[in-house]
Write an enzyme that holds these catalytic residues in place. Structure first.
Site, PDB file in Angstrom:
ATOM      1  N   SER A   1       0.786  -1.202   0.071  1.00 44.91           N
ATOM      2  CA  SER A   1      -0.069   0.014   0.166  1.00 44.91           C
ATOM      3  C   SER A   1       0.527   1.255  -0.082  1.00 44.91           C
ATOM      4  O   SER A   1       1.655   1.304  -0.944  1.00 44.91           O
ATOM      5  CB  SER A   1      -0.965   0.112   1.207  1.00 44.91           C
ATOM      6  OG  SER A   1      -2.054   1.021   1.178  1.00 44.91           O
TER       7      SER A   1
ATOM      8  N   ASP B   1      -0.724   1.344  -4.919  1.00 49.48           N
ATOM      9  CA  ASP B   1      -1.592   0.353  -5.097  1.00 49.48           C
ATOM     10  C   ASP B   1      -2.879   0.891  -5.543  1.00 49.48           C
ATOM     11  O   ASP B   1      -3.938   0.304  -5.788  1.00 49.48           O
ATOM     12  CB  ASP B   1      -1.937  -0.686  -4.309  1.00 49.48           C
ATOM     13  CG  ASP B   1      -2.610  -0.470  -2.871  1.00 49.48           C
ATOM     14  OD1 ASP B   1      -2.313   0.831  -2.473  1.00 49.48           O
ATOM     15  OD2 ASP B   1      -3.269  -1.096  -2.643  1.00 49.48           O
TER      16      ASP B   1
ATOM     17  N   ASP C   1      -5.320   2.385  -4.005  1.00 46.00           N
ATOM     18  CA  ASP C   1      -6.608   2.272  -3.208  1.00 46.00           C
ATOM     19  C   ASP C   1      -6.750   3.573  -2.267  1.00 46.00           C
ATOM     20  O   ASP C   1      -7.967   3.700  -1.764  1.00 46.00           O
ATOM     21  CB  ASP C   1      -6.457   1.014  -2.213  1.00 46.00           C
ATOM     22  CG  ASP C   1      -5.476   0.972  -1.186  1.00 46.00           C
ATOM     23  OD1 ASP C   1      -4.860   2.000  -1.193  1.00 46.00           O
ATOM     24  OD2 ASP C   1      -5.456  -0.129  -0.412  1.00 46.00           O
TER      25      ASP C   1
END
Length: 562
Positions: A143, A300, A302
């Protein structure tokens, strides 16, 4: 630990890992840190520092978790093996290699896999699991962690991160592995030739893009809005850039230096869109081109960070502020279009600001609270789809995670980047900025301010100290903080809330090591150890009649507790 260290040195491991082990041969503390445990795996997956050792991310610890996943899939029968696993990865060091290792372990069990040829965002992985009716999904990512990290997240057949029951089943299989060096793998080329492993990209990109276009709900927007976007060297580059183009925005400027997909993240010290430093280059480009809106996604993709023009500078919105703005805009737009359902609900976490709940109530929409972690929001989405009790409208958490449409079941910076652009363009058409709308919401519902303070606790001793902090609070529950009476104490580990009048209430959420104190004036404080980082996190939330009063109250609470 010394014995495990010696065993590793005797094995035929890659040269870079052997060099690392030799470099710490005389340092017992470093040996302990690398070998006192396996990298922990849970509902948030597995995340850690790259390197040699059981407590590091390397091909052997990746094989171990892959083997646990493979045995879990086998326990669900042949149909689960045929449906297989979708594998995606971000731009971090060794991400693609670890994706291939995962497929190699799965293939040794005859389990099908679908691997993206290029890096793609975590939300696209979630979408693809659902689109291909796969049994599970894996994304190799850490992340927004620094470059030294990587990780392994597992998704269920609903496209959501695993909840405790699924994670515990995989852990049970992992604990039965006697020798991680003896885990069987298959050559990826052989698996491909046999049709067990397939590479994917263009078709799924197209399908994902078509679903993103369903987010468009407002035709009255200013498509000339000037937007700067930075993928922060990560996997958001392709879908966000293409999505903005398909939405019709004509003035989108890419931070070219940060569009280079590089696991060193060379232009930032920390690839986290929550950090002002991550927006430095975007702000410079914004000034150059006269941009109104700045967007940045983490590696990533998100999490989304947003900065907006405030006079002669840019102001970074907090996760809570952006969540409130999006919620208000979505409900406002659907009410105007006549599409707002009578049984609508929003979902947020227990450490997310209460402003969103007040906005939802204004539209007669219910608010559901979950534990921290988007997997719990996704679990509720699935529950309501099955029961019909609620129509999901929006879910979010304070840490820059949001989800609008449920074709993804995890926080989705791609969806939200497009929706934020639409929102900013819609208000621009009305002559308003996002800051002006936020001020209107504060005037109507109160000035809400929040803060997060994290204390870092590295290694084995750090883990023990984090647990001790929570224990000390439980043994000495404060009756007031900063002179403000505590009227409610929520202990999510015991599942019980204690009220000032001595009464008790059951907390109908899964057990987790979290304490939350609710104060008489509507403020609150929560304390929890992070599930993915070596940090103890302190969350603060206040509400007041003015901006200055909220700032002062927040400072008082932080000073009193820390």
């Amino acid at each position: 630990m010394q014995a495990v260290y010696t065993t590793w040195k005797k094995r035929e491991i890659p040269e870079n890992l052997l060099v690392e082990l030799n470099s710490i041969s005389k340092n017992e503390k470093l040996i302990e840190d690398r070998f006192y445990q396996y990298v922990s795996f849970g509902t948030g997956g597995m995340r850690g520092i790259l390197g040699a050792g059981t407590n590091r991310i390397n091909i052997y610890t990746i094989r171990r978790v892959s083997e646990g996943l493979a045995r879990y899939i086998e326990s669900n029968g042949e149909e689960a093996k045929k449906r297989g696993v979708v594998i995606a990865y971000d731009t971090r060091h060794f991400s693609q290699e670890f994706a291939v290792e995962t497929a190699s372990v799965l293939g040794a069990h005859g389990i099908s896999s679908y691997i993206y040829i290029e890096s793609r965002p975590t939300p696209q992985l979630s979408f693809t699991v659902r689109e291909l009716n796969a049994f599970a999904g894996v994304v190799i990512t850490a992340s927004h962690n620094p470059k030294q990290y990587n990780g392994f997240k597992v998704y269920g057949e609903d496209g959501a991160q695993l909840v405790p029951s699924g994670a515990n089943a995989i852990i049970a299989h992992m604990e039965q592995i006697e020798d991680i060096f003896e885990i069987e793998t298959r050559d990826i080329n052989e698996l491909e030739s046999q049709g067990i492993t397939k590479w994917i990209l263009e078709d799924l990109d197209t399908q994902f893009s078509s679903h993103l276009l369903t987010l468009k709900e407002n035709a009255e927007i200013d498509l000339d809005l000037r937007i700067v976007y930075s993928p922060l060297h990560g996997a958001g580059l392709v879908p966000v850039r293409e999505g903005l183009r398909q939405f019709g925005f004509t003035n989108v400027y890419l931070v070219e230096e940060q569009a280079v997909q590089d696991g060193d993240f060379p232009t930032v010290s920390y690839p986290n869109p929550e950090e002002p430093d991550a927006f430095k280059m975007a702000m410079e480009l914004g000034e150059e081109v006269g941009a109104d809106l700045l967007l940045a996604t983490d590696p990533d993709a998100d999490r989304l960070g947003v900065a907006v023009r405030a006079g002669d500078r840019y102001e970074l919105l907090t996760g809570n502020q952006l969540g409130a703005l999006l919620l208000h805009y979505i409900l406002q737009t659907q009410m105007k279009n006549g599409t707002l359902p009578a049984n609508g609900a929003i979902i947020k976490t227990i450490v997310t600001a209460e402003l969103g709940a007040k906005i939802a109530a204004h539209y007669n929409i219910d608010t559901i609270n979950t534990l921290t972690g988007f997997k719990y929001i996704a679990e509720k989405i699935e529950e309501y789809e099955q029961s019909g009790q609620y129509s999901y409208l929006f879910g979010y958490e304070e840490s820059y995670g949001y989800l609008i449409k449920t074709f993804v079941r995890d926080k989705d910076a791609v969806q939200v980047a497009l929706k934020v652009a639409e929102m900013a363009a819609a208000y621009a058409k009305e002559g308003k900025t996002l800051l002006a709308v936020l001020n209107e919401l504060s005037e109507e519902f109160g000035y809400h301010k929040e803060a997060l303070v994290s204390q870092v606790f590295e290694g084995k001793d750090g883990q023990e100290e984090m647990q001790a902090i929570l224990s000390r609070f439980r043994e000495n529950i404060p009756i007031s903080i900063a002179g403000i009476p505590v009227i409610r104490v929520e202990d999510y580990l015991t599942g019980e809330a204690s009220l000032a009048d001595g009464s008790k209430e059951e907390i109908l959420l899964p057990k987790e090591n979290v304490l939350k104190f609710v104060l008489e004036n509507g403020s609150w404080i929560a304390i929890r150890p992070s599930g993915t980082e070596p940090k103890c996190k302190y969350y603060f939330g206040v509400v007041a009649d003015t901006n200055d009063a909220a700032d002062n109250l927040l400072a008082d609470l932080k000073s009193a507790l820390l």
